[in-house]
Design a protein around this motif. Structure first.
Motif, mmCIF file in Angstrom:
data_model
loop_
_atom_site.group_PDB
_atom_site.id
_atom_site.type_symbol
_atom_site.label_atom_id
_atom_site.label_comp_id
_atom_site.label_asym_id
_atom_site.label_seq_id
_atom_site.Cartn_x
_atom_site.Cartn_y
_atom_site.Cartn_z
ATOM 1 N N LYS A 1 0.817 -1.231 0.000
ATOM 2 C CA LYS A 1 0.000 0.000 0.000
ATOM 3 C C LYS A 1 0.835 1.258 0.000
ATOM 4 O O LYS A 1 0.337 2.339 -0.291
ATOM 5 C CB LYS A 1 -0.865 0.036 1.274
ATOM 6 C CG LYS A 1 -2.260 -0.512 1.099
ATOM 7 C CD LYS A 1 -3.047 -0.347 2.371
ATOM 8 C CE LYS A 1 -3.630 1.040 2.577
ATOM 9 N NZ LYS A 1 -4.884 1.295 1.895
ATOM 10 N N SER B 1 -8.132 -0.872 3.348
ATOM 11 C CA SER B 1 -8.731 -0.721 2.032
ATOM 12 C C SER B 1 -7.647 -0.980 0.982
ATOM 13 O O SER B 1 -6.473 -0.697 1.219
ATOM 14 C CB SER B 1 -9.302 0.690 1.884
ATOM 15 O OG SER B 1 -8.350 1.656 2.326
ATOM 16 N N ASN C 1 -6.435 0.234 -1.693
ATOM 17 C CA ASN C 1 -5.886 1.302 -2.543
ATOM 18 C C ASN C 1 -4.439 1.564 -2.132
ATOM 19 O O ASN C 1 -4.043 1.224 -1.020
ATOM 20 C CB ASN C 1 -6.687 2.587 -2.323
ATOM 21 C CG ASN C 1 -6.835 2.899 -0.840
ATOM 22 O OD1 ASN C 1 -7.572 2.198 -0.134
ATOM 23 N ND2 ASN C 1 -6.119 3.892 -0.369
ATOM 24 N N SER D 1 -10.451 4.896 -1.752
ATOM 25 C CA SER D 1 -10.648 3.455 -1.548
ATOM 26 C C SER D 1 -11.347 2.857 -2.764
ATOM 27 O O SER D 1 -12.248 3.475 -3.325
ATOM 28 C CB SER D 1 -11.503 3.209 -0.315
ATOM 29 O OG SER D 1 -10.845 3.679 0.832
ATOM 30 N N GLU E 1 -15.946 3.456 3.779
ATOM 31 C CA GLU E 1 -15.455 2.456 4.713
ATOM 32 C C GLU E 1 -16.325 2.374 5.972
ATOM 33 O O GLU E 1 -17.077 3.306 6.283
ATOM 34 C CB GLU E 1 -14.011 2.747 5.121
ATOM 35 C CG GLU E 1 -13.040 2.928 3.973
ATOM 36 C CD GLU E 1 -13.015 4.369 3.476
ATOM 37 O OE1 GLU E 1 -13.947 5.141 3.775
ATOM 38 O OE2 GLU E 1 -12.056 4.711 2.776
ATOM 39 N N HIS F 1 -6.326 11.902 2.698
ATOM 40 C CA HIS F 1 -6.809 10.661 2.128
ATOM 41 C C HIS F 1 -7.523 10.920 0.832
ATOM 42 O O HIS F 1 -7.883 12.042 0.559
ATOM 43 C CB HIS F 1 -7.864 10.114 3.083
ATOM 44 C CG HIS F 1 -7.442 8.898 3.810
ATOM 45 N ND1 HIS F 1 -8.221 7.784 3.863
ATOM 46 C CD2 HIS F 1 -6.333 8.615 4.499
ATOM 47 C CE1 HIS F 1 -7.622 6.867 4.582
ATOM 48 N NE2 HIS F 1 -6.476 7.345 4.982
HETATM 49 MG MG MG Z 1 -8.068 3.126 3.866
#
Ligand code: MG
Ligand code: TXA
Length: 376
Positions: free
Chosen positions: A85, A172, A174, A180, A209, A264
């Motif tokens: 990630k 997640s 991504n 995500s 999420e 994010h």
């Molecule tokens: Mg996440």
């Protein structure tokens, strides 16, 4: 240093000779398998489970967003997840289980509230933070003494977790900082070459999420808003606090969920939220779109069906009916990725009411916008 994809490889090529000697190139042949929820192939699920038990990584669908799974009991798997990630290793992972009673195996002492919440919301989009049992490695929990536990509501996820041994650590799916993934193809985009397998169950249902609730305080605290709303939690538990950093713009305090402190979901262009009286908001967005277009920027706007005709932009994204906040939640991350694919520079969206699922939507939108908000 472990190098996981071609871009990183190219960047590494530019490194000094000495650096190059430290580089271990690790590019995996990612298997991307379609697995419809209604007739999931048992052999595929078995293979996915074996990958996890062998220390590998498999992305899988849940009802919220896609997860990037590894064995929660294997510290090496957690390290691989962080590397794949590009995520800081102080950001803990959620442990996914497939039956409620399994939380007793990874939690030191399950509080009463957890059983009440599980009864009401599991399987479903709620993650509970509790004190961790010794068997859960610190690598999985980002060094914390607590563990996040979630029982997802998705047949493929549940069957996969069972095959994988019952405890799947998954953030997640991504790369860190990107929206995500709500579709298998976005997981492939971010994770191809970095993980062994992608279980592609099509589009997810919720799109943001899970709600995270911390049960280690005297009064439970919501750390991340989601489909299970604050109101729903209060109904079941009585008093429930909100982490003050959740919707604040200039909060000095650090959020308790380490992941919430990062910028994010950020599209590559600039997203701006416009808030206020509906007509004034439309006028302002229209004016900003014109200005930016005249300056030669590619523009985008996120609108409800009713307002589609109001704007002229290079890309107009419709979320659904104005009152359908679930549709906004479901479509938001996909739209942000599409803006990226279309190389949009300047994007605008109206602010939504912060009640119910709107709280989760606004929380994600504020992060995506880097808290750029214009009041009119
Ligand atoms: Mg996440
Ligand atoms: O819906 C979801 O929750 C998805 C799917 C895949 O299940 N997962 C997900 O994971 O969103 P992730 O890693 O992207 O977000 C987990 C958040 C992070 O902000 C992390 O810091 C927080 O949960 N978290 C995890 N364990 C924690 C703990 N022990 N204490 C506080 N926060 C924790």
């Amino acid at each position: 240093m472990v190098c996981y994809n071609y871009n990183e490889l190219l960047r590494c090529e530019a490194a000094t000779k000495q650096k190059k000697a430290e580089i271990e190139v690790y590019i995996l042949d990612t298997k991307w398998v379609k697995i419809p929820a209604e007739k999931a192939d048992k052999h595929v699920l078995k293979e996915a489970g074996e990958i996890i038990q062998g220390g590998g990584l498999v992305a899988f669908p849940t009802e919220t967003v896609y997860g990037l799974g590894g064995d929660a009991m294997n510290p090496e798997s957690a390290k691989k997840i962080y590397a794949a990630k590009g995520r800081p290793s102080d950001n803990p992972l959620i442990v996914h289980i497939c039956k409620t009673e399994d939380m007793e195996k990874i939690v030191r002492e399950v509080p009463k509230q957890a059983y009440v919440l599980a009864e009401r919301f599991w399987p479903g989009p709620l993650t509970m933070i509790m004190k961790k049992a010794d068997c859960v490695p610190k690598e999985t929990t980002g060094g914390l003494d607590t563990v996040a536990v979630r029982l997802p509501d998705h047949p493929v996820a549940l069957a996969f977790i069972r095959e994988a041994g019952g405890f799947v650590a998954a953030p997640s799916a991504n790369t860190s900082g990107r929206p995500s993934p709500t579709l298998g193809k976005y997981v492939y985009e971010d994770m191809n070459g970095r993980i062994e397998m992608i279980l592609d169950g099509g589009e997810v249902g919720i799109g943001v999420e899970s709600t995270i609730i911390d049960l280690t305080e005297d009064i439970p605290v919501v750390l991340r808003p989601g489909y299970v709303t604050w109101e729903m939690l209060q109904e079941v538990l009585g008093e429930v606090c909100l982490d003050p950093t959740m919707l604040e713009i200039d909060c000095q305090q650090a959020p308790k969920a380490p992941g919430m402190k990062y910028r994010h979901y950020a599209p590559r262009g600039e997203l701006v939220i416009v808030s206020g009286d509906r007509e004034k908001v439309s006028d302002k967005i229209g004016q900003l779109l014109t200005e930016k277009r005249e300056l030669g920027f590619k523009t985008g706007v996120i609108v409800s069906k009713e307002e589609e005709h109001l704007y002229r932009a290079d890309s107009v994204k419709v979320t659904g009916d104005r009152t359908d906040m679930a549709a906004v939640a479901r479509n938001l991350f996909r739209i942000l990725r599409e803006f990226d694919d279309e190389n949009i520079d300047c994007m605008y969206v109206q602010a939504f009411p912060k009640d119910g699922i709107g709280q989760a939507v606004m929380n994600r939108m504020l992060k995506a916008a880097g808290h750029r908000i214009i009041e009119v």
